[in-house]
Design an enzyme around this catalytic site. Structure first.
Site, PDB file in Angstrom:
ATOM      1  N   LYS A  71       3.050   4.689 -11.752  1.00  6.13           N
ATOM      2  CA  LYS A  71       1.690   4.188 -11.919  1.00  6.13           C
ATOM      3  C   LYS A  71       0.902   5.477 -12.545  1.00  6.13           C
ATOM      4  O   LYS A  71       0.699   6.434 -11.842  1.00  6.13           O
ATOM      5  CB  LYS A  71       1.174   3.757 -10.396  1.00  6.13           C
ATOM      6  CG  LYS A  71      -0.393   3.321 -10.837  1.00  6.13           C
ATOM      7  CD  LYS A  71      -0.407   2.407  -9.560  1.00  6.13           C
ATOM      8  CE  LYS A  71      -1.965   1.782  -9.579  1.00  6.13           C
ATOM      9  NZ  LYS A  71      -2.400   0.886  -8.521  1.00  6.13           N
ATOM     10  N   GLY A  81      -6.714  -5.792  -8.054  1.00  4.58           N
ATOM     11  CA  GLY A  81      -7.013  -5.050  -7.024  1.00  4.58           C
ATOM     12  C   GLY A  81      -8.597  -5.504  -6.487  1.00  4.58           C
ATOM     13  O   GLY A  81      -8.498  -6.379  -5.425  1.00  4.58           O
ATOM     14  N   ASN A 111       3.275   6.600  -7.050  1.00  2.96           N
ATOM     15  CA  ASN A 111       1.828   6.731  -6.950  1.00  2.96           C
ATOM     16  C   ASN A 111       1.800   8.137  -7.347  1.00  2.96           C
ATOM     17  O   ASN A 111       1.603   9.080  -6.313  1.00  2.96           O
ATOM     18  CB  ASN A 111       1.160   6.548  -5.911  1.00  2.96           C
ATOM     19  CG  ASN A 111      -0.244   6.718  -5.523  1.00  2.96           C
ATOM     20  OD1 ASN A 111      -0.695   7.214  -6.736  1.00  2.96           O
ATOM     21  ND2 ASN A 111      -0.990   6.179  -4.500  1.00  2.96           N
ATOM     22  N   GLY A 134      -7.910   8.009   1.550  1.00  7.80           N
ATOM     23  CA  GLY A 134      -7.056   8.909   2.013  1.00  7.80           C
ATOM     24  C   GLY A 134      -5.523   8.491   2.318  1.00  7.80           C
ATOM     25  O   GLY A 134      -4.827   9.117   3.145  1.00  7.80           O
ATOM     26  N   SER A 193     -12.371   6.294  -1.087  1.00  9.91           N
ATOM     27  CA  SER A 193     -11.738   7.720  -0.637  1.00  9.91           C
ATOM     28  C   SER A 193     -11.002   7.270   0.532  1.00  9.91           C
ATOM     29  O   SER A 193     -11.509   7.801   1.637  1.00  9.91           O
ATOM     30  CB  SER A 193     -12.575   8.846  -0.582  1.00  9.91           C
ATOM     31  OG  SER A 193     -12.164   9.691  -0.198  1.00  9.91           O
ATOM     32  N   CYS A 237      -1.679  11.464  -6.604  1.00  8.27           N
ATOM     33  CA  CYS A 237      -2.180  12.171  -5.324  1.00  8.27           C
ATOM     34  C   CYS A 237      -2.229  13.721  -5.856  1.00  8.27           C
ATOM     35  O   CYS A 237      -1.550  14.037  -6.735  1.00  8.27           O
ATOM     36  CB  CYS A 237      -1.036  12.000  -4.552  1.00  8.27           C
ATOM     37  SG  CYS A 237      -0.863  10.323  -3.508  1.00  8.27           S
ATOM     38  N   LYS A 246       0.892  -1.206   0.006  1.00 15.85           N
ATOM     39  CA  LYS A 246      -0.007   0.082   0.084  1.00 15.85           C
ATOM     40  C   LYS A 246       0.845   1.095  -0.034  1.00 15.85           C
ATOM     41  O   LYS A 246       1.871   1.276   0.644  1.00 15.85           O
ATOM     42  CB  LYS A 246      -0.809   0.035   1.038  1.00 15.85           C
ATOM     43  CG  LYS A 246      -1.764   1.097   1.237  1.00 15.85           C
ATOM     44  CD  LYS A 246      -2.858   1.209   2.370  1.00 15.85           C
ATOM     45  CE  LYS A 246      -3.652   2.381   2.388  1.00 15.85           C
ATOM     46  NZ  LYS A 246      -4.393   2.706   1.315  1.00 15.85           N
TER      47      LYS A 246
END
Lengths: 295, 248
Positions: free
Chosen positions: A169, A269, A131, A77, A75, A134, A50
């Site tokens: 990603k 996923g 990632n 976070g 969501s 964001c 993660k």
């Protein structure tokens, strides 16, 4: 029409030097070590953690998830214990499994991306996954990966300090995914993975407000598969570096579609939520397909 | 913890809107407070699995009490003995060992966890609260366990007229109890927590939440605690009341 071809005719794949015994891994944020109580984690091609951030994050208020037809909105976070705790407590548990570990990282600013890439580079892992979905707090919340110049900056700066292969990603919330993939490749990405979740929302008609506190949430699951597949197809024709394809994959047939579209590997996923054995079944299905594959 | 296709032994209605599903789950021994995830479809709708508390466990069978809430439970109601349902469990933590001098409180349809707990550790007193007589569930099941039970209904149609939390305050003033365990709507549990804490009594609450993975991986089922968000499926469903940061 010309037939599509698999890039790999063997179950084992080599992603820019990273050897996987099969092309199947989990998607970041949709899996955890607790699955090890139900499946043999050693059977997977790789594990993706993660997303970890420099500081620990408590994540968003509730509600964080809702179901949609053949999918869900989330969501969360990025709730995570922060890089220090991850490196000291969690990483060793992943390393014990004995398969390649890809650590997903993110930041609120360019400097945070650089900093966390540096820290994670020192660890004994197979690759770092950036990632970039964001929100960029310094740019009004637009995702880092949704702006070509910003994406280029993040990838090239992280490339300079990363001592491990860099996976970028991509967020699918862009007009031309091929251009973004090409930008990431030119900036130094070793591997492209796509897709992250699609920007979406839900409205509570009784309270007459959006369901999620942040208004928007990410859509995932089988419902997005046709779009994710199309994007992987386009990216495969835009870059020459390896591609990890994901987005709604549930069955071996789904996975093979992505491989024929041009992915070198795939990730699962949301489907892990409805069947923890998804990836194991997919590996078996791909193996069977390869036995009969001819091109 | 296992994932398997569990066989339905029976699936009956206990009252107009309350049902009992009995599943065969060989080799699985859940503890009171734990839950299971069931796939309530042969297809993709509803998409996610659904969490259910275990109401009782005996030999290789478990009992799940449920109400009809939507597509999933409507589908479940139609399923017959012999049908296999994909099952993941047992999941979550369980109630700790409680002193004999404990009060258990059930509100609305929170009967399952407290019933299971009662089969393993009998309370000195059980309080069941509901809107009216129709919403008082499974009194007979608790009676069978020989537990002293008091009922409260908002409209006074059965037992004490008022909130189960008023009944709790009343009973606590009569004699000292050592612990409280409760399951029901959040506002009920929040009131129970306040009362128990004011008397310095340990209080354990069983939460529910919308879940995606049920395994602690996705962080979707969070509850706010004094040390940040915790996962109801993994760090709970049972929490000590003093941990919780009530949102209202």
């Amino acid at each position: 029409m010309d037939q599509l071809k698999l890039k790999n005719k063997t179950l084992a794949v080599n992603l820019t030097g990273i050897k996987l015994k099969n092309p199947v891994m989990n998607a970041s944020g949709a899996f955890g070590l607790s699955y090890g109580r139900l499946i043999d984690l050693k059977k997977l091609g790789a594990i993706v953690t993660k997303t970890v951030t420099l500081e620990s994050r408590d994540g968003n208020p509730l509600p964080r998830i809702i179901e949609t037809p053949a999918g869900m909105l989330n969501s969360i976070g990025l709730q995570n214990p922060g890089i220090e705790k991850f490196l000291s407590d969690d990483l060793v548990k992943y390393q014990k499994i004995g398969i390649p570990i890809f650590v997903s990282v993110a930041g609120k600013t360019l400097n945070e991306y650089i900093e966390i890439t540096k820290k994670v580079s020192e660890a004994d892992i197979a690759a770092i996954e950036l990632n970039v979905s964001c929100p960029n707090v310094k740019a009004g919340g637009l995702a880092f990966g949704a702006d070509l110049k910003v994406l280029d900056k993040v990838v090239s700066n992280c490339r300079k300090v990363a001592k491990k292969p860099l996976i970028v990603k991509l967020t699918p919330n862009v007009q031309d995914i091929g251009v973004f993939a090409k930008t990431a490749e030119n900036a130094g990405a070793d591997i492209i993975s796509l897709v992250n979740t699609f920007l979406a929302m839900s409205i509570d008609i009784n309270k007459k407000i959006p369901v999620f506190a942040n208004t928007f949430a990410g859509l995932s699951g089988p419902a997005i598969k046709p779009i994710a597949l199309r994007m992987v197809y386009q990216v495969a024709r835009s870059v020459s570096i390896p591609i990890i394809g994901l987005g709604g994959i549930r069955t071996a047939e789904d996975a093979i579609e992505f491989l024929l579209a041009g992915a070198d590997a795939i990730a699962v996923g949301t489907s892990n939520f409805i069947d923890p054995n998804s990836m194991i079944k997919i590996i078996a299905g791909i193996k069977k397909y390869l036995e009969n594959y001819k091109d | 913890m296992k994932q398997l296709d569990s066989k339905i032994i029976s699936n009956k209605s206990l009252s107009a809107d309350f049902f009992e599903l009995v599943l065969k789950i060989p080799g699985i021994k859940p503890k009171p407070g734990q839950f299971v995830e069931l796939r309530l479809t042969d297809g993709l709708e509803p998409f996610l699995n659904r969490p259910f508390s275990v109401a009782w466990s005996k030999d290789s069978r478990i009992g799940i009490w449920y109400q009809i809430r939507g597509k999933g439970t409507s589908w479940l109601k139609q399923q017959k003995s012999g049908k296999k349902i994909n099952f993941i469990g047992p999941l979550g933590n369980s109630f700790p060992k409680l002193p004999a001098d404990s009060i258990y409180i059930v509100g609305g349809c929170g009967t399952g966890p407290i019933h299971f707990l009662s089969t393993v550790q009998k309370p000195a007193l059980l309080l069941i609260g509901g809107h009216d007589t129709k919403h008082i569930y499974q009194r007979q099941a608790f009676k069978k366990l020989g537990i002293r039970t008091l009922v409260s209904t908002d409209d006074g149609s059965l037992g004490y007229k008022g909130l189960v939390t008023d009944l709790l305050s009343q009973e606590l003033s009569k004699k000292p109890y050592k612990a409280v365990a409760a399951c029901g709507p959040e506002r009920m549990m929040s009131a129970v927590a306040k009362i128990a804490e004011s008397q310095k009594i340990n209080c354990y609450l069983s939460f529910e939440a919308y879940m995606a993975c049920g395994l602690g991986a996705c962080f979707g089922c969070a509850v706010k605690t004094k040390t940040g968000h915790k996962r109801v499926c993994h760090d709970g469903p049972v929490f000590k009341s003093t941990e919780i940061e009530w949102t209202s």
